[in-house]
Design a protein around this motif. Structure first.
Motif, PDB file in Angstrom:
ATOM      1  N   UNK A  48       0.821  -1.205   0.000  1.00  5.87           N
ATOM      2  CA  UNK A  48       0.000   0.000   0.000  1.00  5.87           C
ATOM      3  C   UNK A  48       0.859   1.262   0.000  1.00  5.87           C
ATOM      4  N   UNK A  49       2.051   1.190   0.590  1.00  6.85           N
ATOM      5  CA  UNK A  49       2.927   2.361   0.603  1.00  6.85           C
ATOM      6  C   UNK A  49       3.375   2.752  -0.802  1.00  6.85           C
ATOM      7  N   UNK A  50       3.334   1.800  -1.732  1.00  4.98           N
ATOM      8  CA  UNK A  50       3.744   2.086  -3.110  1.00  4.98           C
ATOM      9  C   UNK A  50       2.692   2.892  -3.875  1.00  4.98           C
ATOM     10  N   UNK A  51       1.457   2.935  -3.353  1.00  4.41           N
ATOM     11  CA  UNK A  51       0.361   3.609  -4.055  1.00  4.41           C
ATOM     12  C   UNK A  51       0.427   5.120  -3.876  1.00  4.41           C
ATOM     13  N   UNK A  52       0.879   5.561  -2.698  1.00  5.46           N
ATOM     14  CA  UNK A  52       0.857   6.988  -2.377  1.00  5.46           C
ATOM     15  C   UNK A  52       2.069   7.704  -2.965  1.00  5.46           C
ATOM     16  N   UNK A  53       1.811   8.634  -3.887  1.00  7.56           N
ATOM     17  CA  UNK A  53       2.882   9.409  -4.508  1.00  7.56           C
ATOM     18  C   UNK A  53       3.054  10.773  -3.837  1.00  7.56           C
ATOM     19  N   UNK A  54       1.947  11.407  -3.489  1.00  3.15           N
ATOM     20  CA  UNK A  54       2.014  12.737  -2.888  1.00  3.15           C
ATOM     21  C   UNK A  54       0.890  12.885  -1.884  1.00  3.15           C
ATOM     22  N   UNK A  55       1.176  13.601  -0.797  1.00  6.71           N
ATOM     23  CA  UNK A  55       0.163  13.863   0.220  1.00  6.71           C
ATOM     24  C   UNK A  55       0.209  15.331   0.607  1.00  6.71           C
ATOM     25  N   UNK A  56      -0.929  16.000   0.500  1.00  6.15           N
ATOM     26  CA  UNK A  56      -1.066  17.373   0.982  1.00  6.15           C
ATOM     27  C   UNK A  56      -1.613  17.297   2.404  1.00  6.15           C
ATOM     28  N   UNK A  57      -0.844  17.799   3.348  1.00  4.07           N
ATOM     29  CA  UNK A  57      -1.124  17.578   4.759  1.00  4.07           C
ATOM     30  C   UNK A  57      -1.209  18.885   5.528  1.00  4.07           C
ATOM     31  N   UNK A  58      -1.698  18.763   6.756  1.00  5.26           N
ATOM     32  CA  UNK A  58      -1.622  19.845   7.734  1.00  5.26           C
ATOM     33  C   UNK A  58      -0.872  19.301   8.938  1.00  5.26           C
ATOM     34  N   UNK A  59       0.181  20.006   9.354  1.00  9.46           N
ATOM     35  CA  UNK A  59       0.981  19.572  10.473  1.00  9.46           C
ATOM     36  C   UNK A  59       0.384  19.978  11.806  1.00  9.46           C
ATOM     37  N   UNK A  60       1.046  19.572  12.881  1.00  4.20           N
ATOM     38  CA  UNK A  60       0.546  19.866  14.220  1.00  4.20           C
ATOM     39  C   UNK A  60       0.536  21.364  14.516  1.00  4.20           C
ATOM     40  N   UNK A  61       1.343  22.132  13.769  1.00 10.28           N
ATOM     41  CA  UNK A  61       1.372  23.582  13.953  1.00 10.28           C
ATOM     42  C   UNK A  61       0.315  24.300  13.134  1.00 10.28           C
ATOM     43  N   UNK A  62      -0.515  23.537  12.420  1.00  7.43           N
ATOM     44  CA  UNK A  62      -1.577  24.124  11.611  1.00  7.43           C
ATOM     45  C   UNK A  62      -1.126  24.614  10.254  1.00  7.43           C
ATOM     46  N   UNK A  63       0.123  24.314   9.898  1.00  6.01           N
ATOM     47  CA  UNK A  63       0.673  24.761   8.619  1.00  6.01           C
ATOM     48  C   UNK A  63       0.527  23.645   7.579  1.00  6.01           C
ATOM     49  N   UNK A  64       0.089  23.998   6.382  1.00  2.00           N
ATOM     50  CA  UNK A  64      -0.052  23.028   5.299  1.00  2.00           C
ATOM     51  C   UNK A  64       1.306  22.757   4.671  1.00  2.00           C
ATOM     52  N   UNK A 102      -5.040  15.571   3.893  1.00  4.58           N
ATOM     53  CA  UNK A 102      -6.270  16.089   3.313  1.00  4.58           C
ATOM     54  C   UNK A 102      -6.484  15.719   1.858  1.00  4.58           C
ATOM     55  N   UNK A 103      -5.385  15.582   1.107  1.00  2.27           N
ATOM     56  CA  UNK A 103      -5.506  15.293  -0.328  1.00  2.27           C
ATOM     57  C   UNK A 103      -4.295  14.481  -0.755  1.00  2.27           C
TER      58      UNK A 103
END
Length: 298
Positions: free
Chosen positions: A111-127, A158-159
């Motif tokens: 399953x780790x091979x499927x994910x190419x990019x992840x748009x995230x929000x960190x613990x500091x609230x920064x994307x 998130x995406x």
């Protein structure tokens, strides 16, 4: 130039996560108790829906809150799949965060091979963005691989951009009282091999003529075409002996059994490294508090 709809949904997600207070993302809730529940944490929802689908590039950008079944349905129109698996009602992000490999891992990969990019929000609230939209894009740490199976303890996703692959034109299960090793010797890249201590079930996928040829070889060994096996819902790790009612996923070390087994044992060194990693990403402990990826069955 204004933000696209997808970017606007990500900005809303970042705002919902905020900068303070314990928080978690709730998707379909199908495995909500895995690794311990985030008691008392504020729940937010990840964006949903397909943002872009590039059949020629074999990638898809999708909100992490999208139902896995909805994504599979849209991809199938183009003859594509991700190979991800999850319970009915599960979301893309939930499946990635739990991180269990698909039953067809021999063919579609981990399953780790499927994910190419992840748009995230960190613990500091920064994307921030981990990975990139193509397969060969990683320099330094491969953060996407750290995110898969992390139960949302490093960042809130998130995406995502996922790798896709063509759906096989032919799929066939066979079963018989034959040792798994004999089946491996007679086939090329079976998608799945299951053994319950007596009977071995094998999944063949590919072009019809290739599947027919392999079916002929397996028939000589004593296998016959069968329905897909129904597996127990629990999971454990292969210890050299099958528990009662257990089915071994040959080659992965995963045992499907009536109840979940103990989580894998890790060394003190691995645990200390994981704790330092989590502390560096989330020093205040606000992301999915109470969850522990090392309390998850295989």
């Amino acid at each position: 130039m204004g933000m696209s709809a997808g970017d606007a949904r990500m900005e809303d997600f970042r705002t919902d996560v905020g900068e303070t207070g314990e928080v978690c993302v709730r998707g379909g809730g199908t495995r909500w108790g895995v690794g311990g529940g985030p008691e008392g944490a504020r729940e937010v929802a990840a964006p949903s829906g397909i943002v872009t689908l590039e059949p020629a590039e074999m990638t898809v950008m999708v909100g992490a809150g999208t139902a896995l079944a909805d994504l599979a349905g849209e991809l199938s129109v183009h003859g594509l799949e991700t190979g991800m698996e999850g319970p009915v009602g599960s979301t893309v992000g939930g499946v990635l965060m739990v991180g269990r490999n698909p039953l067809r891992r021999r063919r579609v990969g981990a399953i780790a091979d499927v994910l190419l990019q992840a748009d995230c929000v960190g613990s500091d609230g920064v994307a921030f963005t981990a990975g990139g939209p193509t397969v060969k894009n990683v320099t330094g740490y491969d953060l996407c691989r750290l995110l898969v199976g992390s139960l949302g303890t490093l960042a809130l996703v998130g995406r995502v951009i996922l790798r896709t692959r063509p759906i096989p034109t032919c799929t066939r299960w066979l079963a018989g009282e034959v040792e798994p090793q004999r089946i491996l010797e007679a086939t090329y890249r079976p998608s799945c091999l299951l053994w319950n201590g007596i009977t071995t079930s094998v999944l063949l996928e590919g072009y019809g003529e290739d599947i027919d040829e392999m079916t002929g070889r397996l028939t000589v060994l004593g296998l016959t075409v069968s329905e897909p096996p129904v597996l127990p819902v629990g999971r454990g790790r292969w210890t050299g002996e099958l528990p009662e009612g257990g089915v071994l996923e040959v080659g992965s070390g995963v045992v499907h059994q009536p109840v979940d087994g103990d989580p894998p044992t890790v060394s003190d060194g691995v645990r200390r490294l994981a704790d330092r990693m989590r502390a560096s990403f989330d020093p205040s402990g606000r992301l999915n508090p109470g969850r522990d990826p090392y309390r998850v069955a295989p």
